[in-house]
Design a protein around this motif. Sequence first.
Motif, PDB file in Angstrom:
ATOM      1  N   ASN A  69       0.858  -1.192   0.000  1.00  0.00           N
ATOM      2  CA  ASN A  69       0.000   0.000   0.000  1.00  0.00           C
ATOM      3  C   ASN A  69       0.896   1.244   0.000  1.00  0.00           C
ATOM      4  O   ASN A  69       1.040   1.937   1.000  1.00  0.00           O
ATOM      5  N   THR A  70       1.487   1.514  -1.150  1.00  0.00           N
ATOM      6  CA  THR A  70       2.448   2.618  -1.247  1.00  0.00           C
ATOM      7  C   THR A  70       1.799   3.975  -0.991  1.00  0.00           C
ATOM      8  O   THR A  70       2.444   4.866  -0.438  1.00  0.00           O
ATOM      9  N   ALA A  71       0.547   4.147  -1.362  1.00  0.00           N
ATOM     10  CA  ALA A  71      -0.116   5.433  -1.117  1.00  0.00           C
ATOM     11  C   ALA A  71      -0.214   5.700   0.383  1.00  0.00           C
ATOM     12  O   ALA A  71       0.056   6.815   0.844  1.00  0.00           O
ATOM     13  N   SER A  72      -0.585   4.695   1.164  1.00  0.00           N
ATOM     14  CA  SER A  72      -0.684   4.873   2.609  1.00  0.00           C
ATOM     15  C   SER A  72       0.698   5.081   3.233  1.00  0.00           C
ATOM     16  O   SER A  72       0.858   5.900   4.140  1.00  0.00           O
ATOM     17  N   ARG A  73       1.680   4.383   2.741  1.00  0.00           N
ATOM     18  CA  ARG A  73       3.038   4.550   3.274  1.00  0.00           C
ATOM     19  C   ARG A  73       3.537   5.976   3.008  1.00  0.00           C
ATOM     20  O   ARG A  73       4.132   6.607   3.881  1.00  0.00           O
ATOM     21  N   ARG A  74       3.286   6.492   1.816  1.00  0.00           N
ATOM     22  CA  ARG A  74       3.688   7.879   1.506  1.00  0.00           C
ATOM     23  C   ARG A  74       2.922   8.869   2.381  1.00  0.00           C
ATOM     24  O   ARG A  74       3.495   9.846   2.876  1.00  0.00           O
ATOM     25  N   LEU A  75       1.629   8.638   2.549  1.00  0.00           N
ATOM     26  CA  LEU A  75       0.816   9.509   3.403  1.00  0.00           C
ATOM     27  C   LEU A  75       1.381   9.561   4.811  1.00  0.00           C
ATOM     28  O   LEU A  75       1.552  10.642   5.382  1.00  0.00           O
ATOM     29  N   HIS A  76       1.665   8.412   5.383  1.00  0.00           N
ATOM     30  CA  HIS A  76       2.185   8.382   6.750  1.00  0.00           C
ATOM     31  C   HIS A  76       3.538   9.094   6.853  1.00  0.00           C
ATOM     32  O   HIS A  76       3.775   9.831   7.806  1.00  0.00           O
ATOM     33  N   THR A  77       4.392   8.912   5.875  1.00  0.00           N
ATOM     34  CA  THR A  77       5.683   9.613   5.875  1.00  0.00           C
ATOM     35  C   THR A  77       5.468  11.124   5.813  1.00  0.00           C
ATOM     36  O   THR A  77       6.101  11.885   6.557  1.00  0.00           O
ATOM     37  N   ARG A  78       4.570  11.588   4.939  1.00  0.00           N
ATOM     38  CA  ARG A  78       4.281  13.031   4.840  1.00  0.00           C
ATOM     39  C   ARG A  78       3.772  13.592   6.165  1.00  0.00           C
ATOM     40  O   ARG A  78       4.033  14.750   6.488  1.00  0.00           O
ATOM     41  N   CYS A  79       3.054  12.783   6.917  1.00  0.00           N
ATOM     42  CA  CYS A  79       2.473  13.252   8.176  1.00  0.00           C
ATOM     43  C   CYS A  79       3.412  13.069   9.365  1.00  0.00           C
ATOM     44  O   CYS A  79       3.018  13.323  10.514  1.00  0.00           O
ATOM     45  N   GLY A  80       4.637  12.639   9.121  1.00  0.00           N
ATOM     46  CA  GLY A  80       5.626  12.558  10.194  1.00  0.00           C
ATOM     47  C   GLY A  80       5.775  11.197  10.847  1.00  0.00           C
ATOM     48  O   GLY A  80       6.477  11.072  11.851  1.00  0.00           O
ATOM     49  N   PHE A  81       5.164  10.174  10.286  1.00  0.00           N
ATOM     50  CA  PHE A  81       5.335   8.826  10.819  1.00  0.00           C
ATOM     51  C   PHE A  81       6.661   8.258  10.318  1.00  0.00           C
ATOM     52  O   PHE A  81       7.126   8.616   9.240  1.00  0.00           O
ATOM     53  N   ARG A  82       7.223   7.373  11.104  1.00  0.00           N
ATOM     54  CA  ARG A  82       8.409   6.660  10.648  1.00  0.00           C
ATOM     55  C   ARG A  82       8.072   5.190  10.542  1.00  0.00           C
ATOM     56  O   ARG A  82       7.216   4.677  11.266  1.00  0.00           O
ATOM     57  N   GLU A  83       8.712   4.534   9.590  1.00  0.00           N
ATOM     58  CA  GLU A  83       8.538   3.101   9.430  1.00  0.00           C
ATOM     59  C   GLU A  83       9.510   2.413  10.373  1.00  0.00           C
ATOM     60  O   GLU A  83      10.718   2.581  10.273  1.00  0.00           O
ATOM     61  N   VAL A  84       8.950   1.641  11.296  1.00  0.00           N
ATOM     62  CA  VAL A  84       9.744   1.017  12.351  1.00  0.00           C
ATOM     63  C   VAL A  84      10.343  -0.296  11.881  1.00  0.00           C
ATOM     64  O   VAL A  84      11.477  -0.613  12.199  1.00  0.00           O
ATOM     65  N   GLY A  85       9.593  -1.066  11.129  1.00  0.00           N
ATOM     66  CA  GLY A  85      10.087  -2.351  10.666  1.00  0.00           C
ATOM     67  C   GLY A  85       8.992  -3.111   9.941  1.00  0.00           C
ATOM     68  O   GLY A  85       7.841  -2.676   9.885  1.00  0.00           O
TER      69      GLY A  85
END
Length: 162
Positions: free
Chosen positions: A124-140
């Motif tokens: 779900n690349t759209a959701s991953r990009r959205l979360h990054t734009r909103c300041g989330f980090r991918e933990v693992g």
Amino acid sequence: MPARPATPADAPAIAQIYNEGIEDRIATFETRLRTPDEIRERLNSPQVAQHPALVVEEAGKVLAFAWSAPYSAREVYGGIGDHGVYVARAARGQGHGEAALTALMEAARAAGLHKLTSRVLTGNTASRRLHTRCGFREVGVHQRHAQLDGQWHDVVTVEALL
């Protein structure tokens, strides 16, 4: 695009948007469609005070929603919200998800939460990009986290400190 707290009257629109996410098989492992009554029950729950639910609407039509739920029943994790954000199929890619997620982060902080977390299907690349734009980090990545339609899928855990 202002967001506002979701009300029980929003339940049919939220159910429709959530069900589109279920049907698209990219946003959740859930396969059972939800009824407006089930959504209304959640919106009437006392947990909404600490775990907000918000909608973004345009011209009186709900186009996106974001909500939080307890991360765990264990008291030690009481300040963490597990969240979801969904956008109506016809309104995707227009900024409604970002408006909903940003508003949820603000509302969750105001409600006393210190972190939001979620799991996003790796595809779900759209959701991953959205979360990054909103300041989330991918933990693992959790490999083979759950099955959807008989196929194993990986998820990326995301988190944001509020």
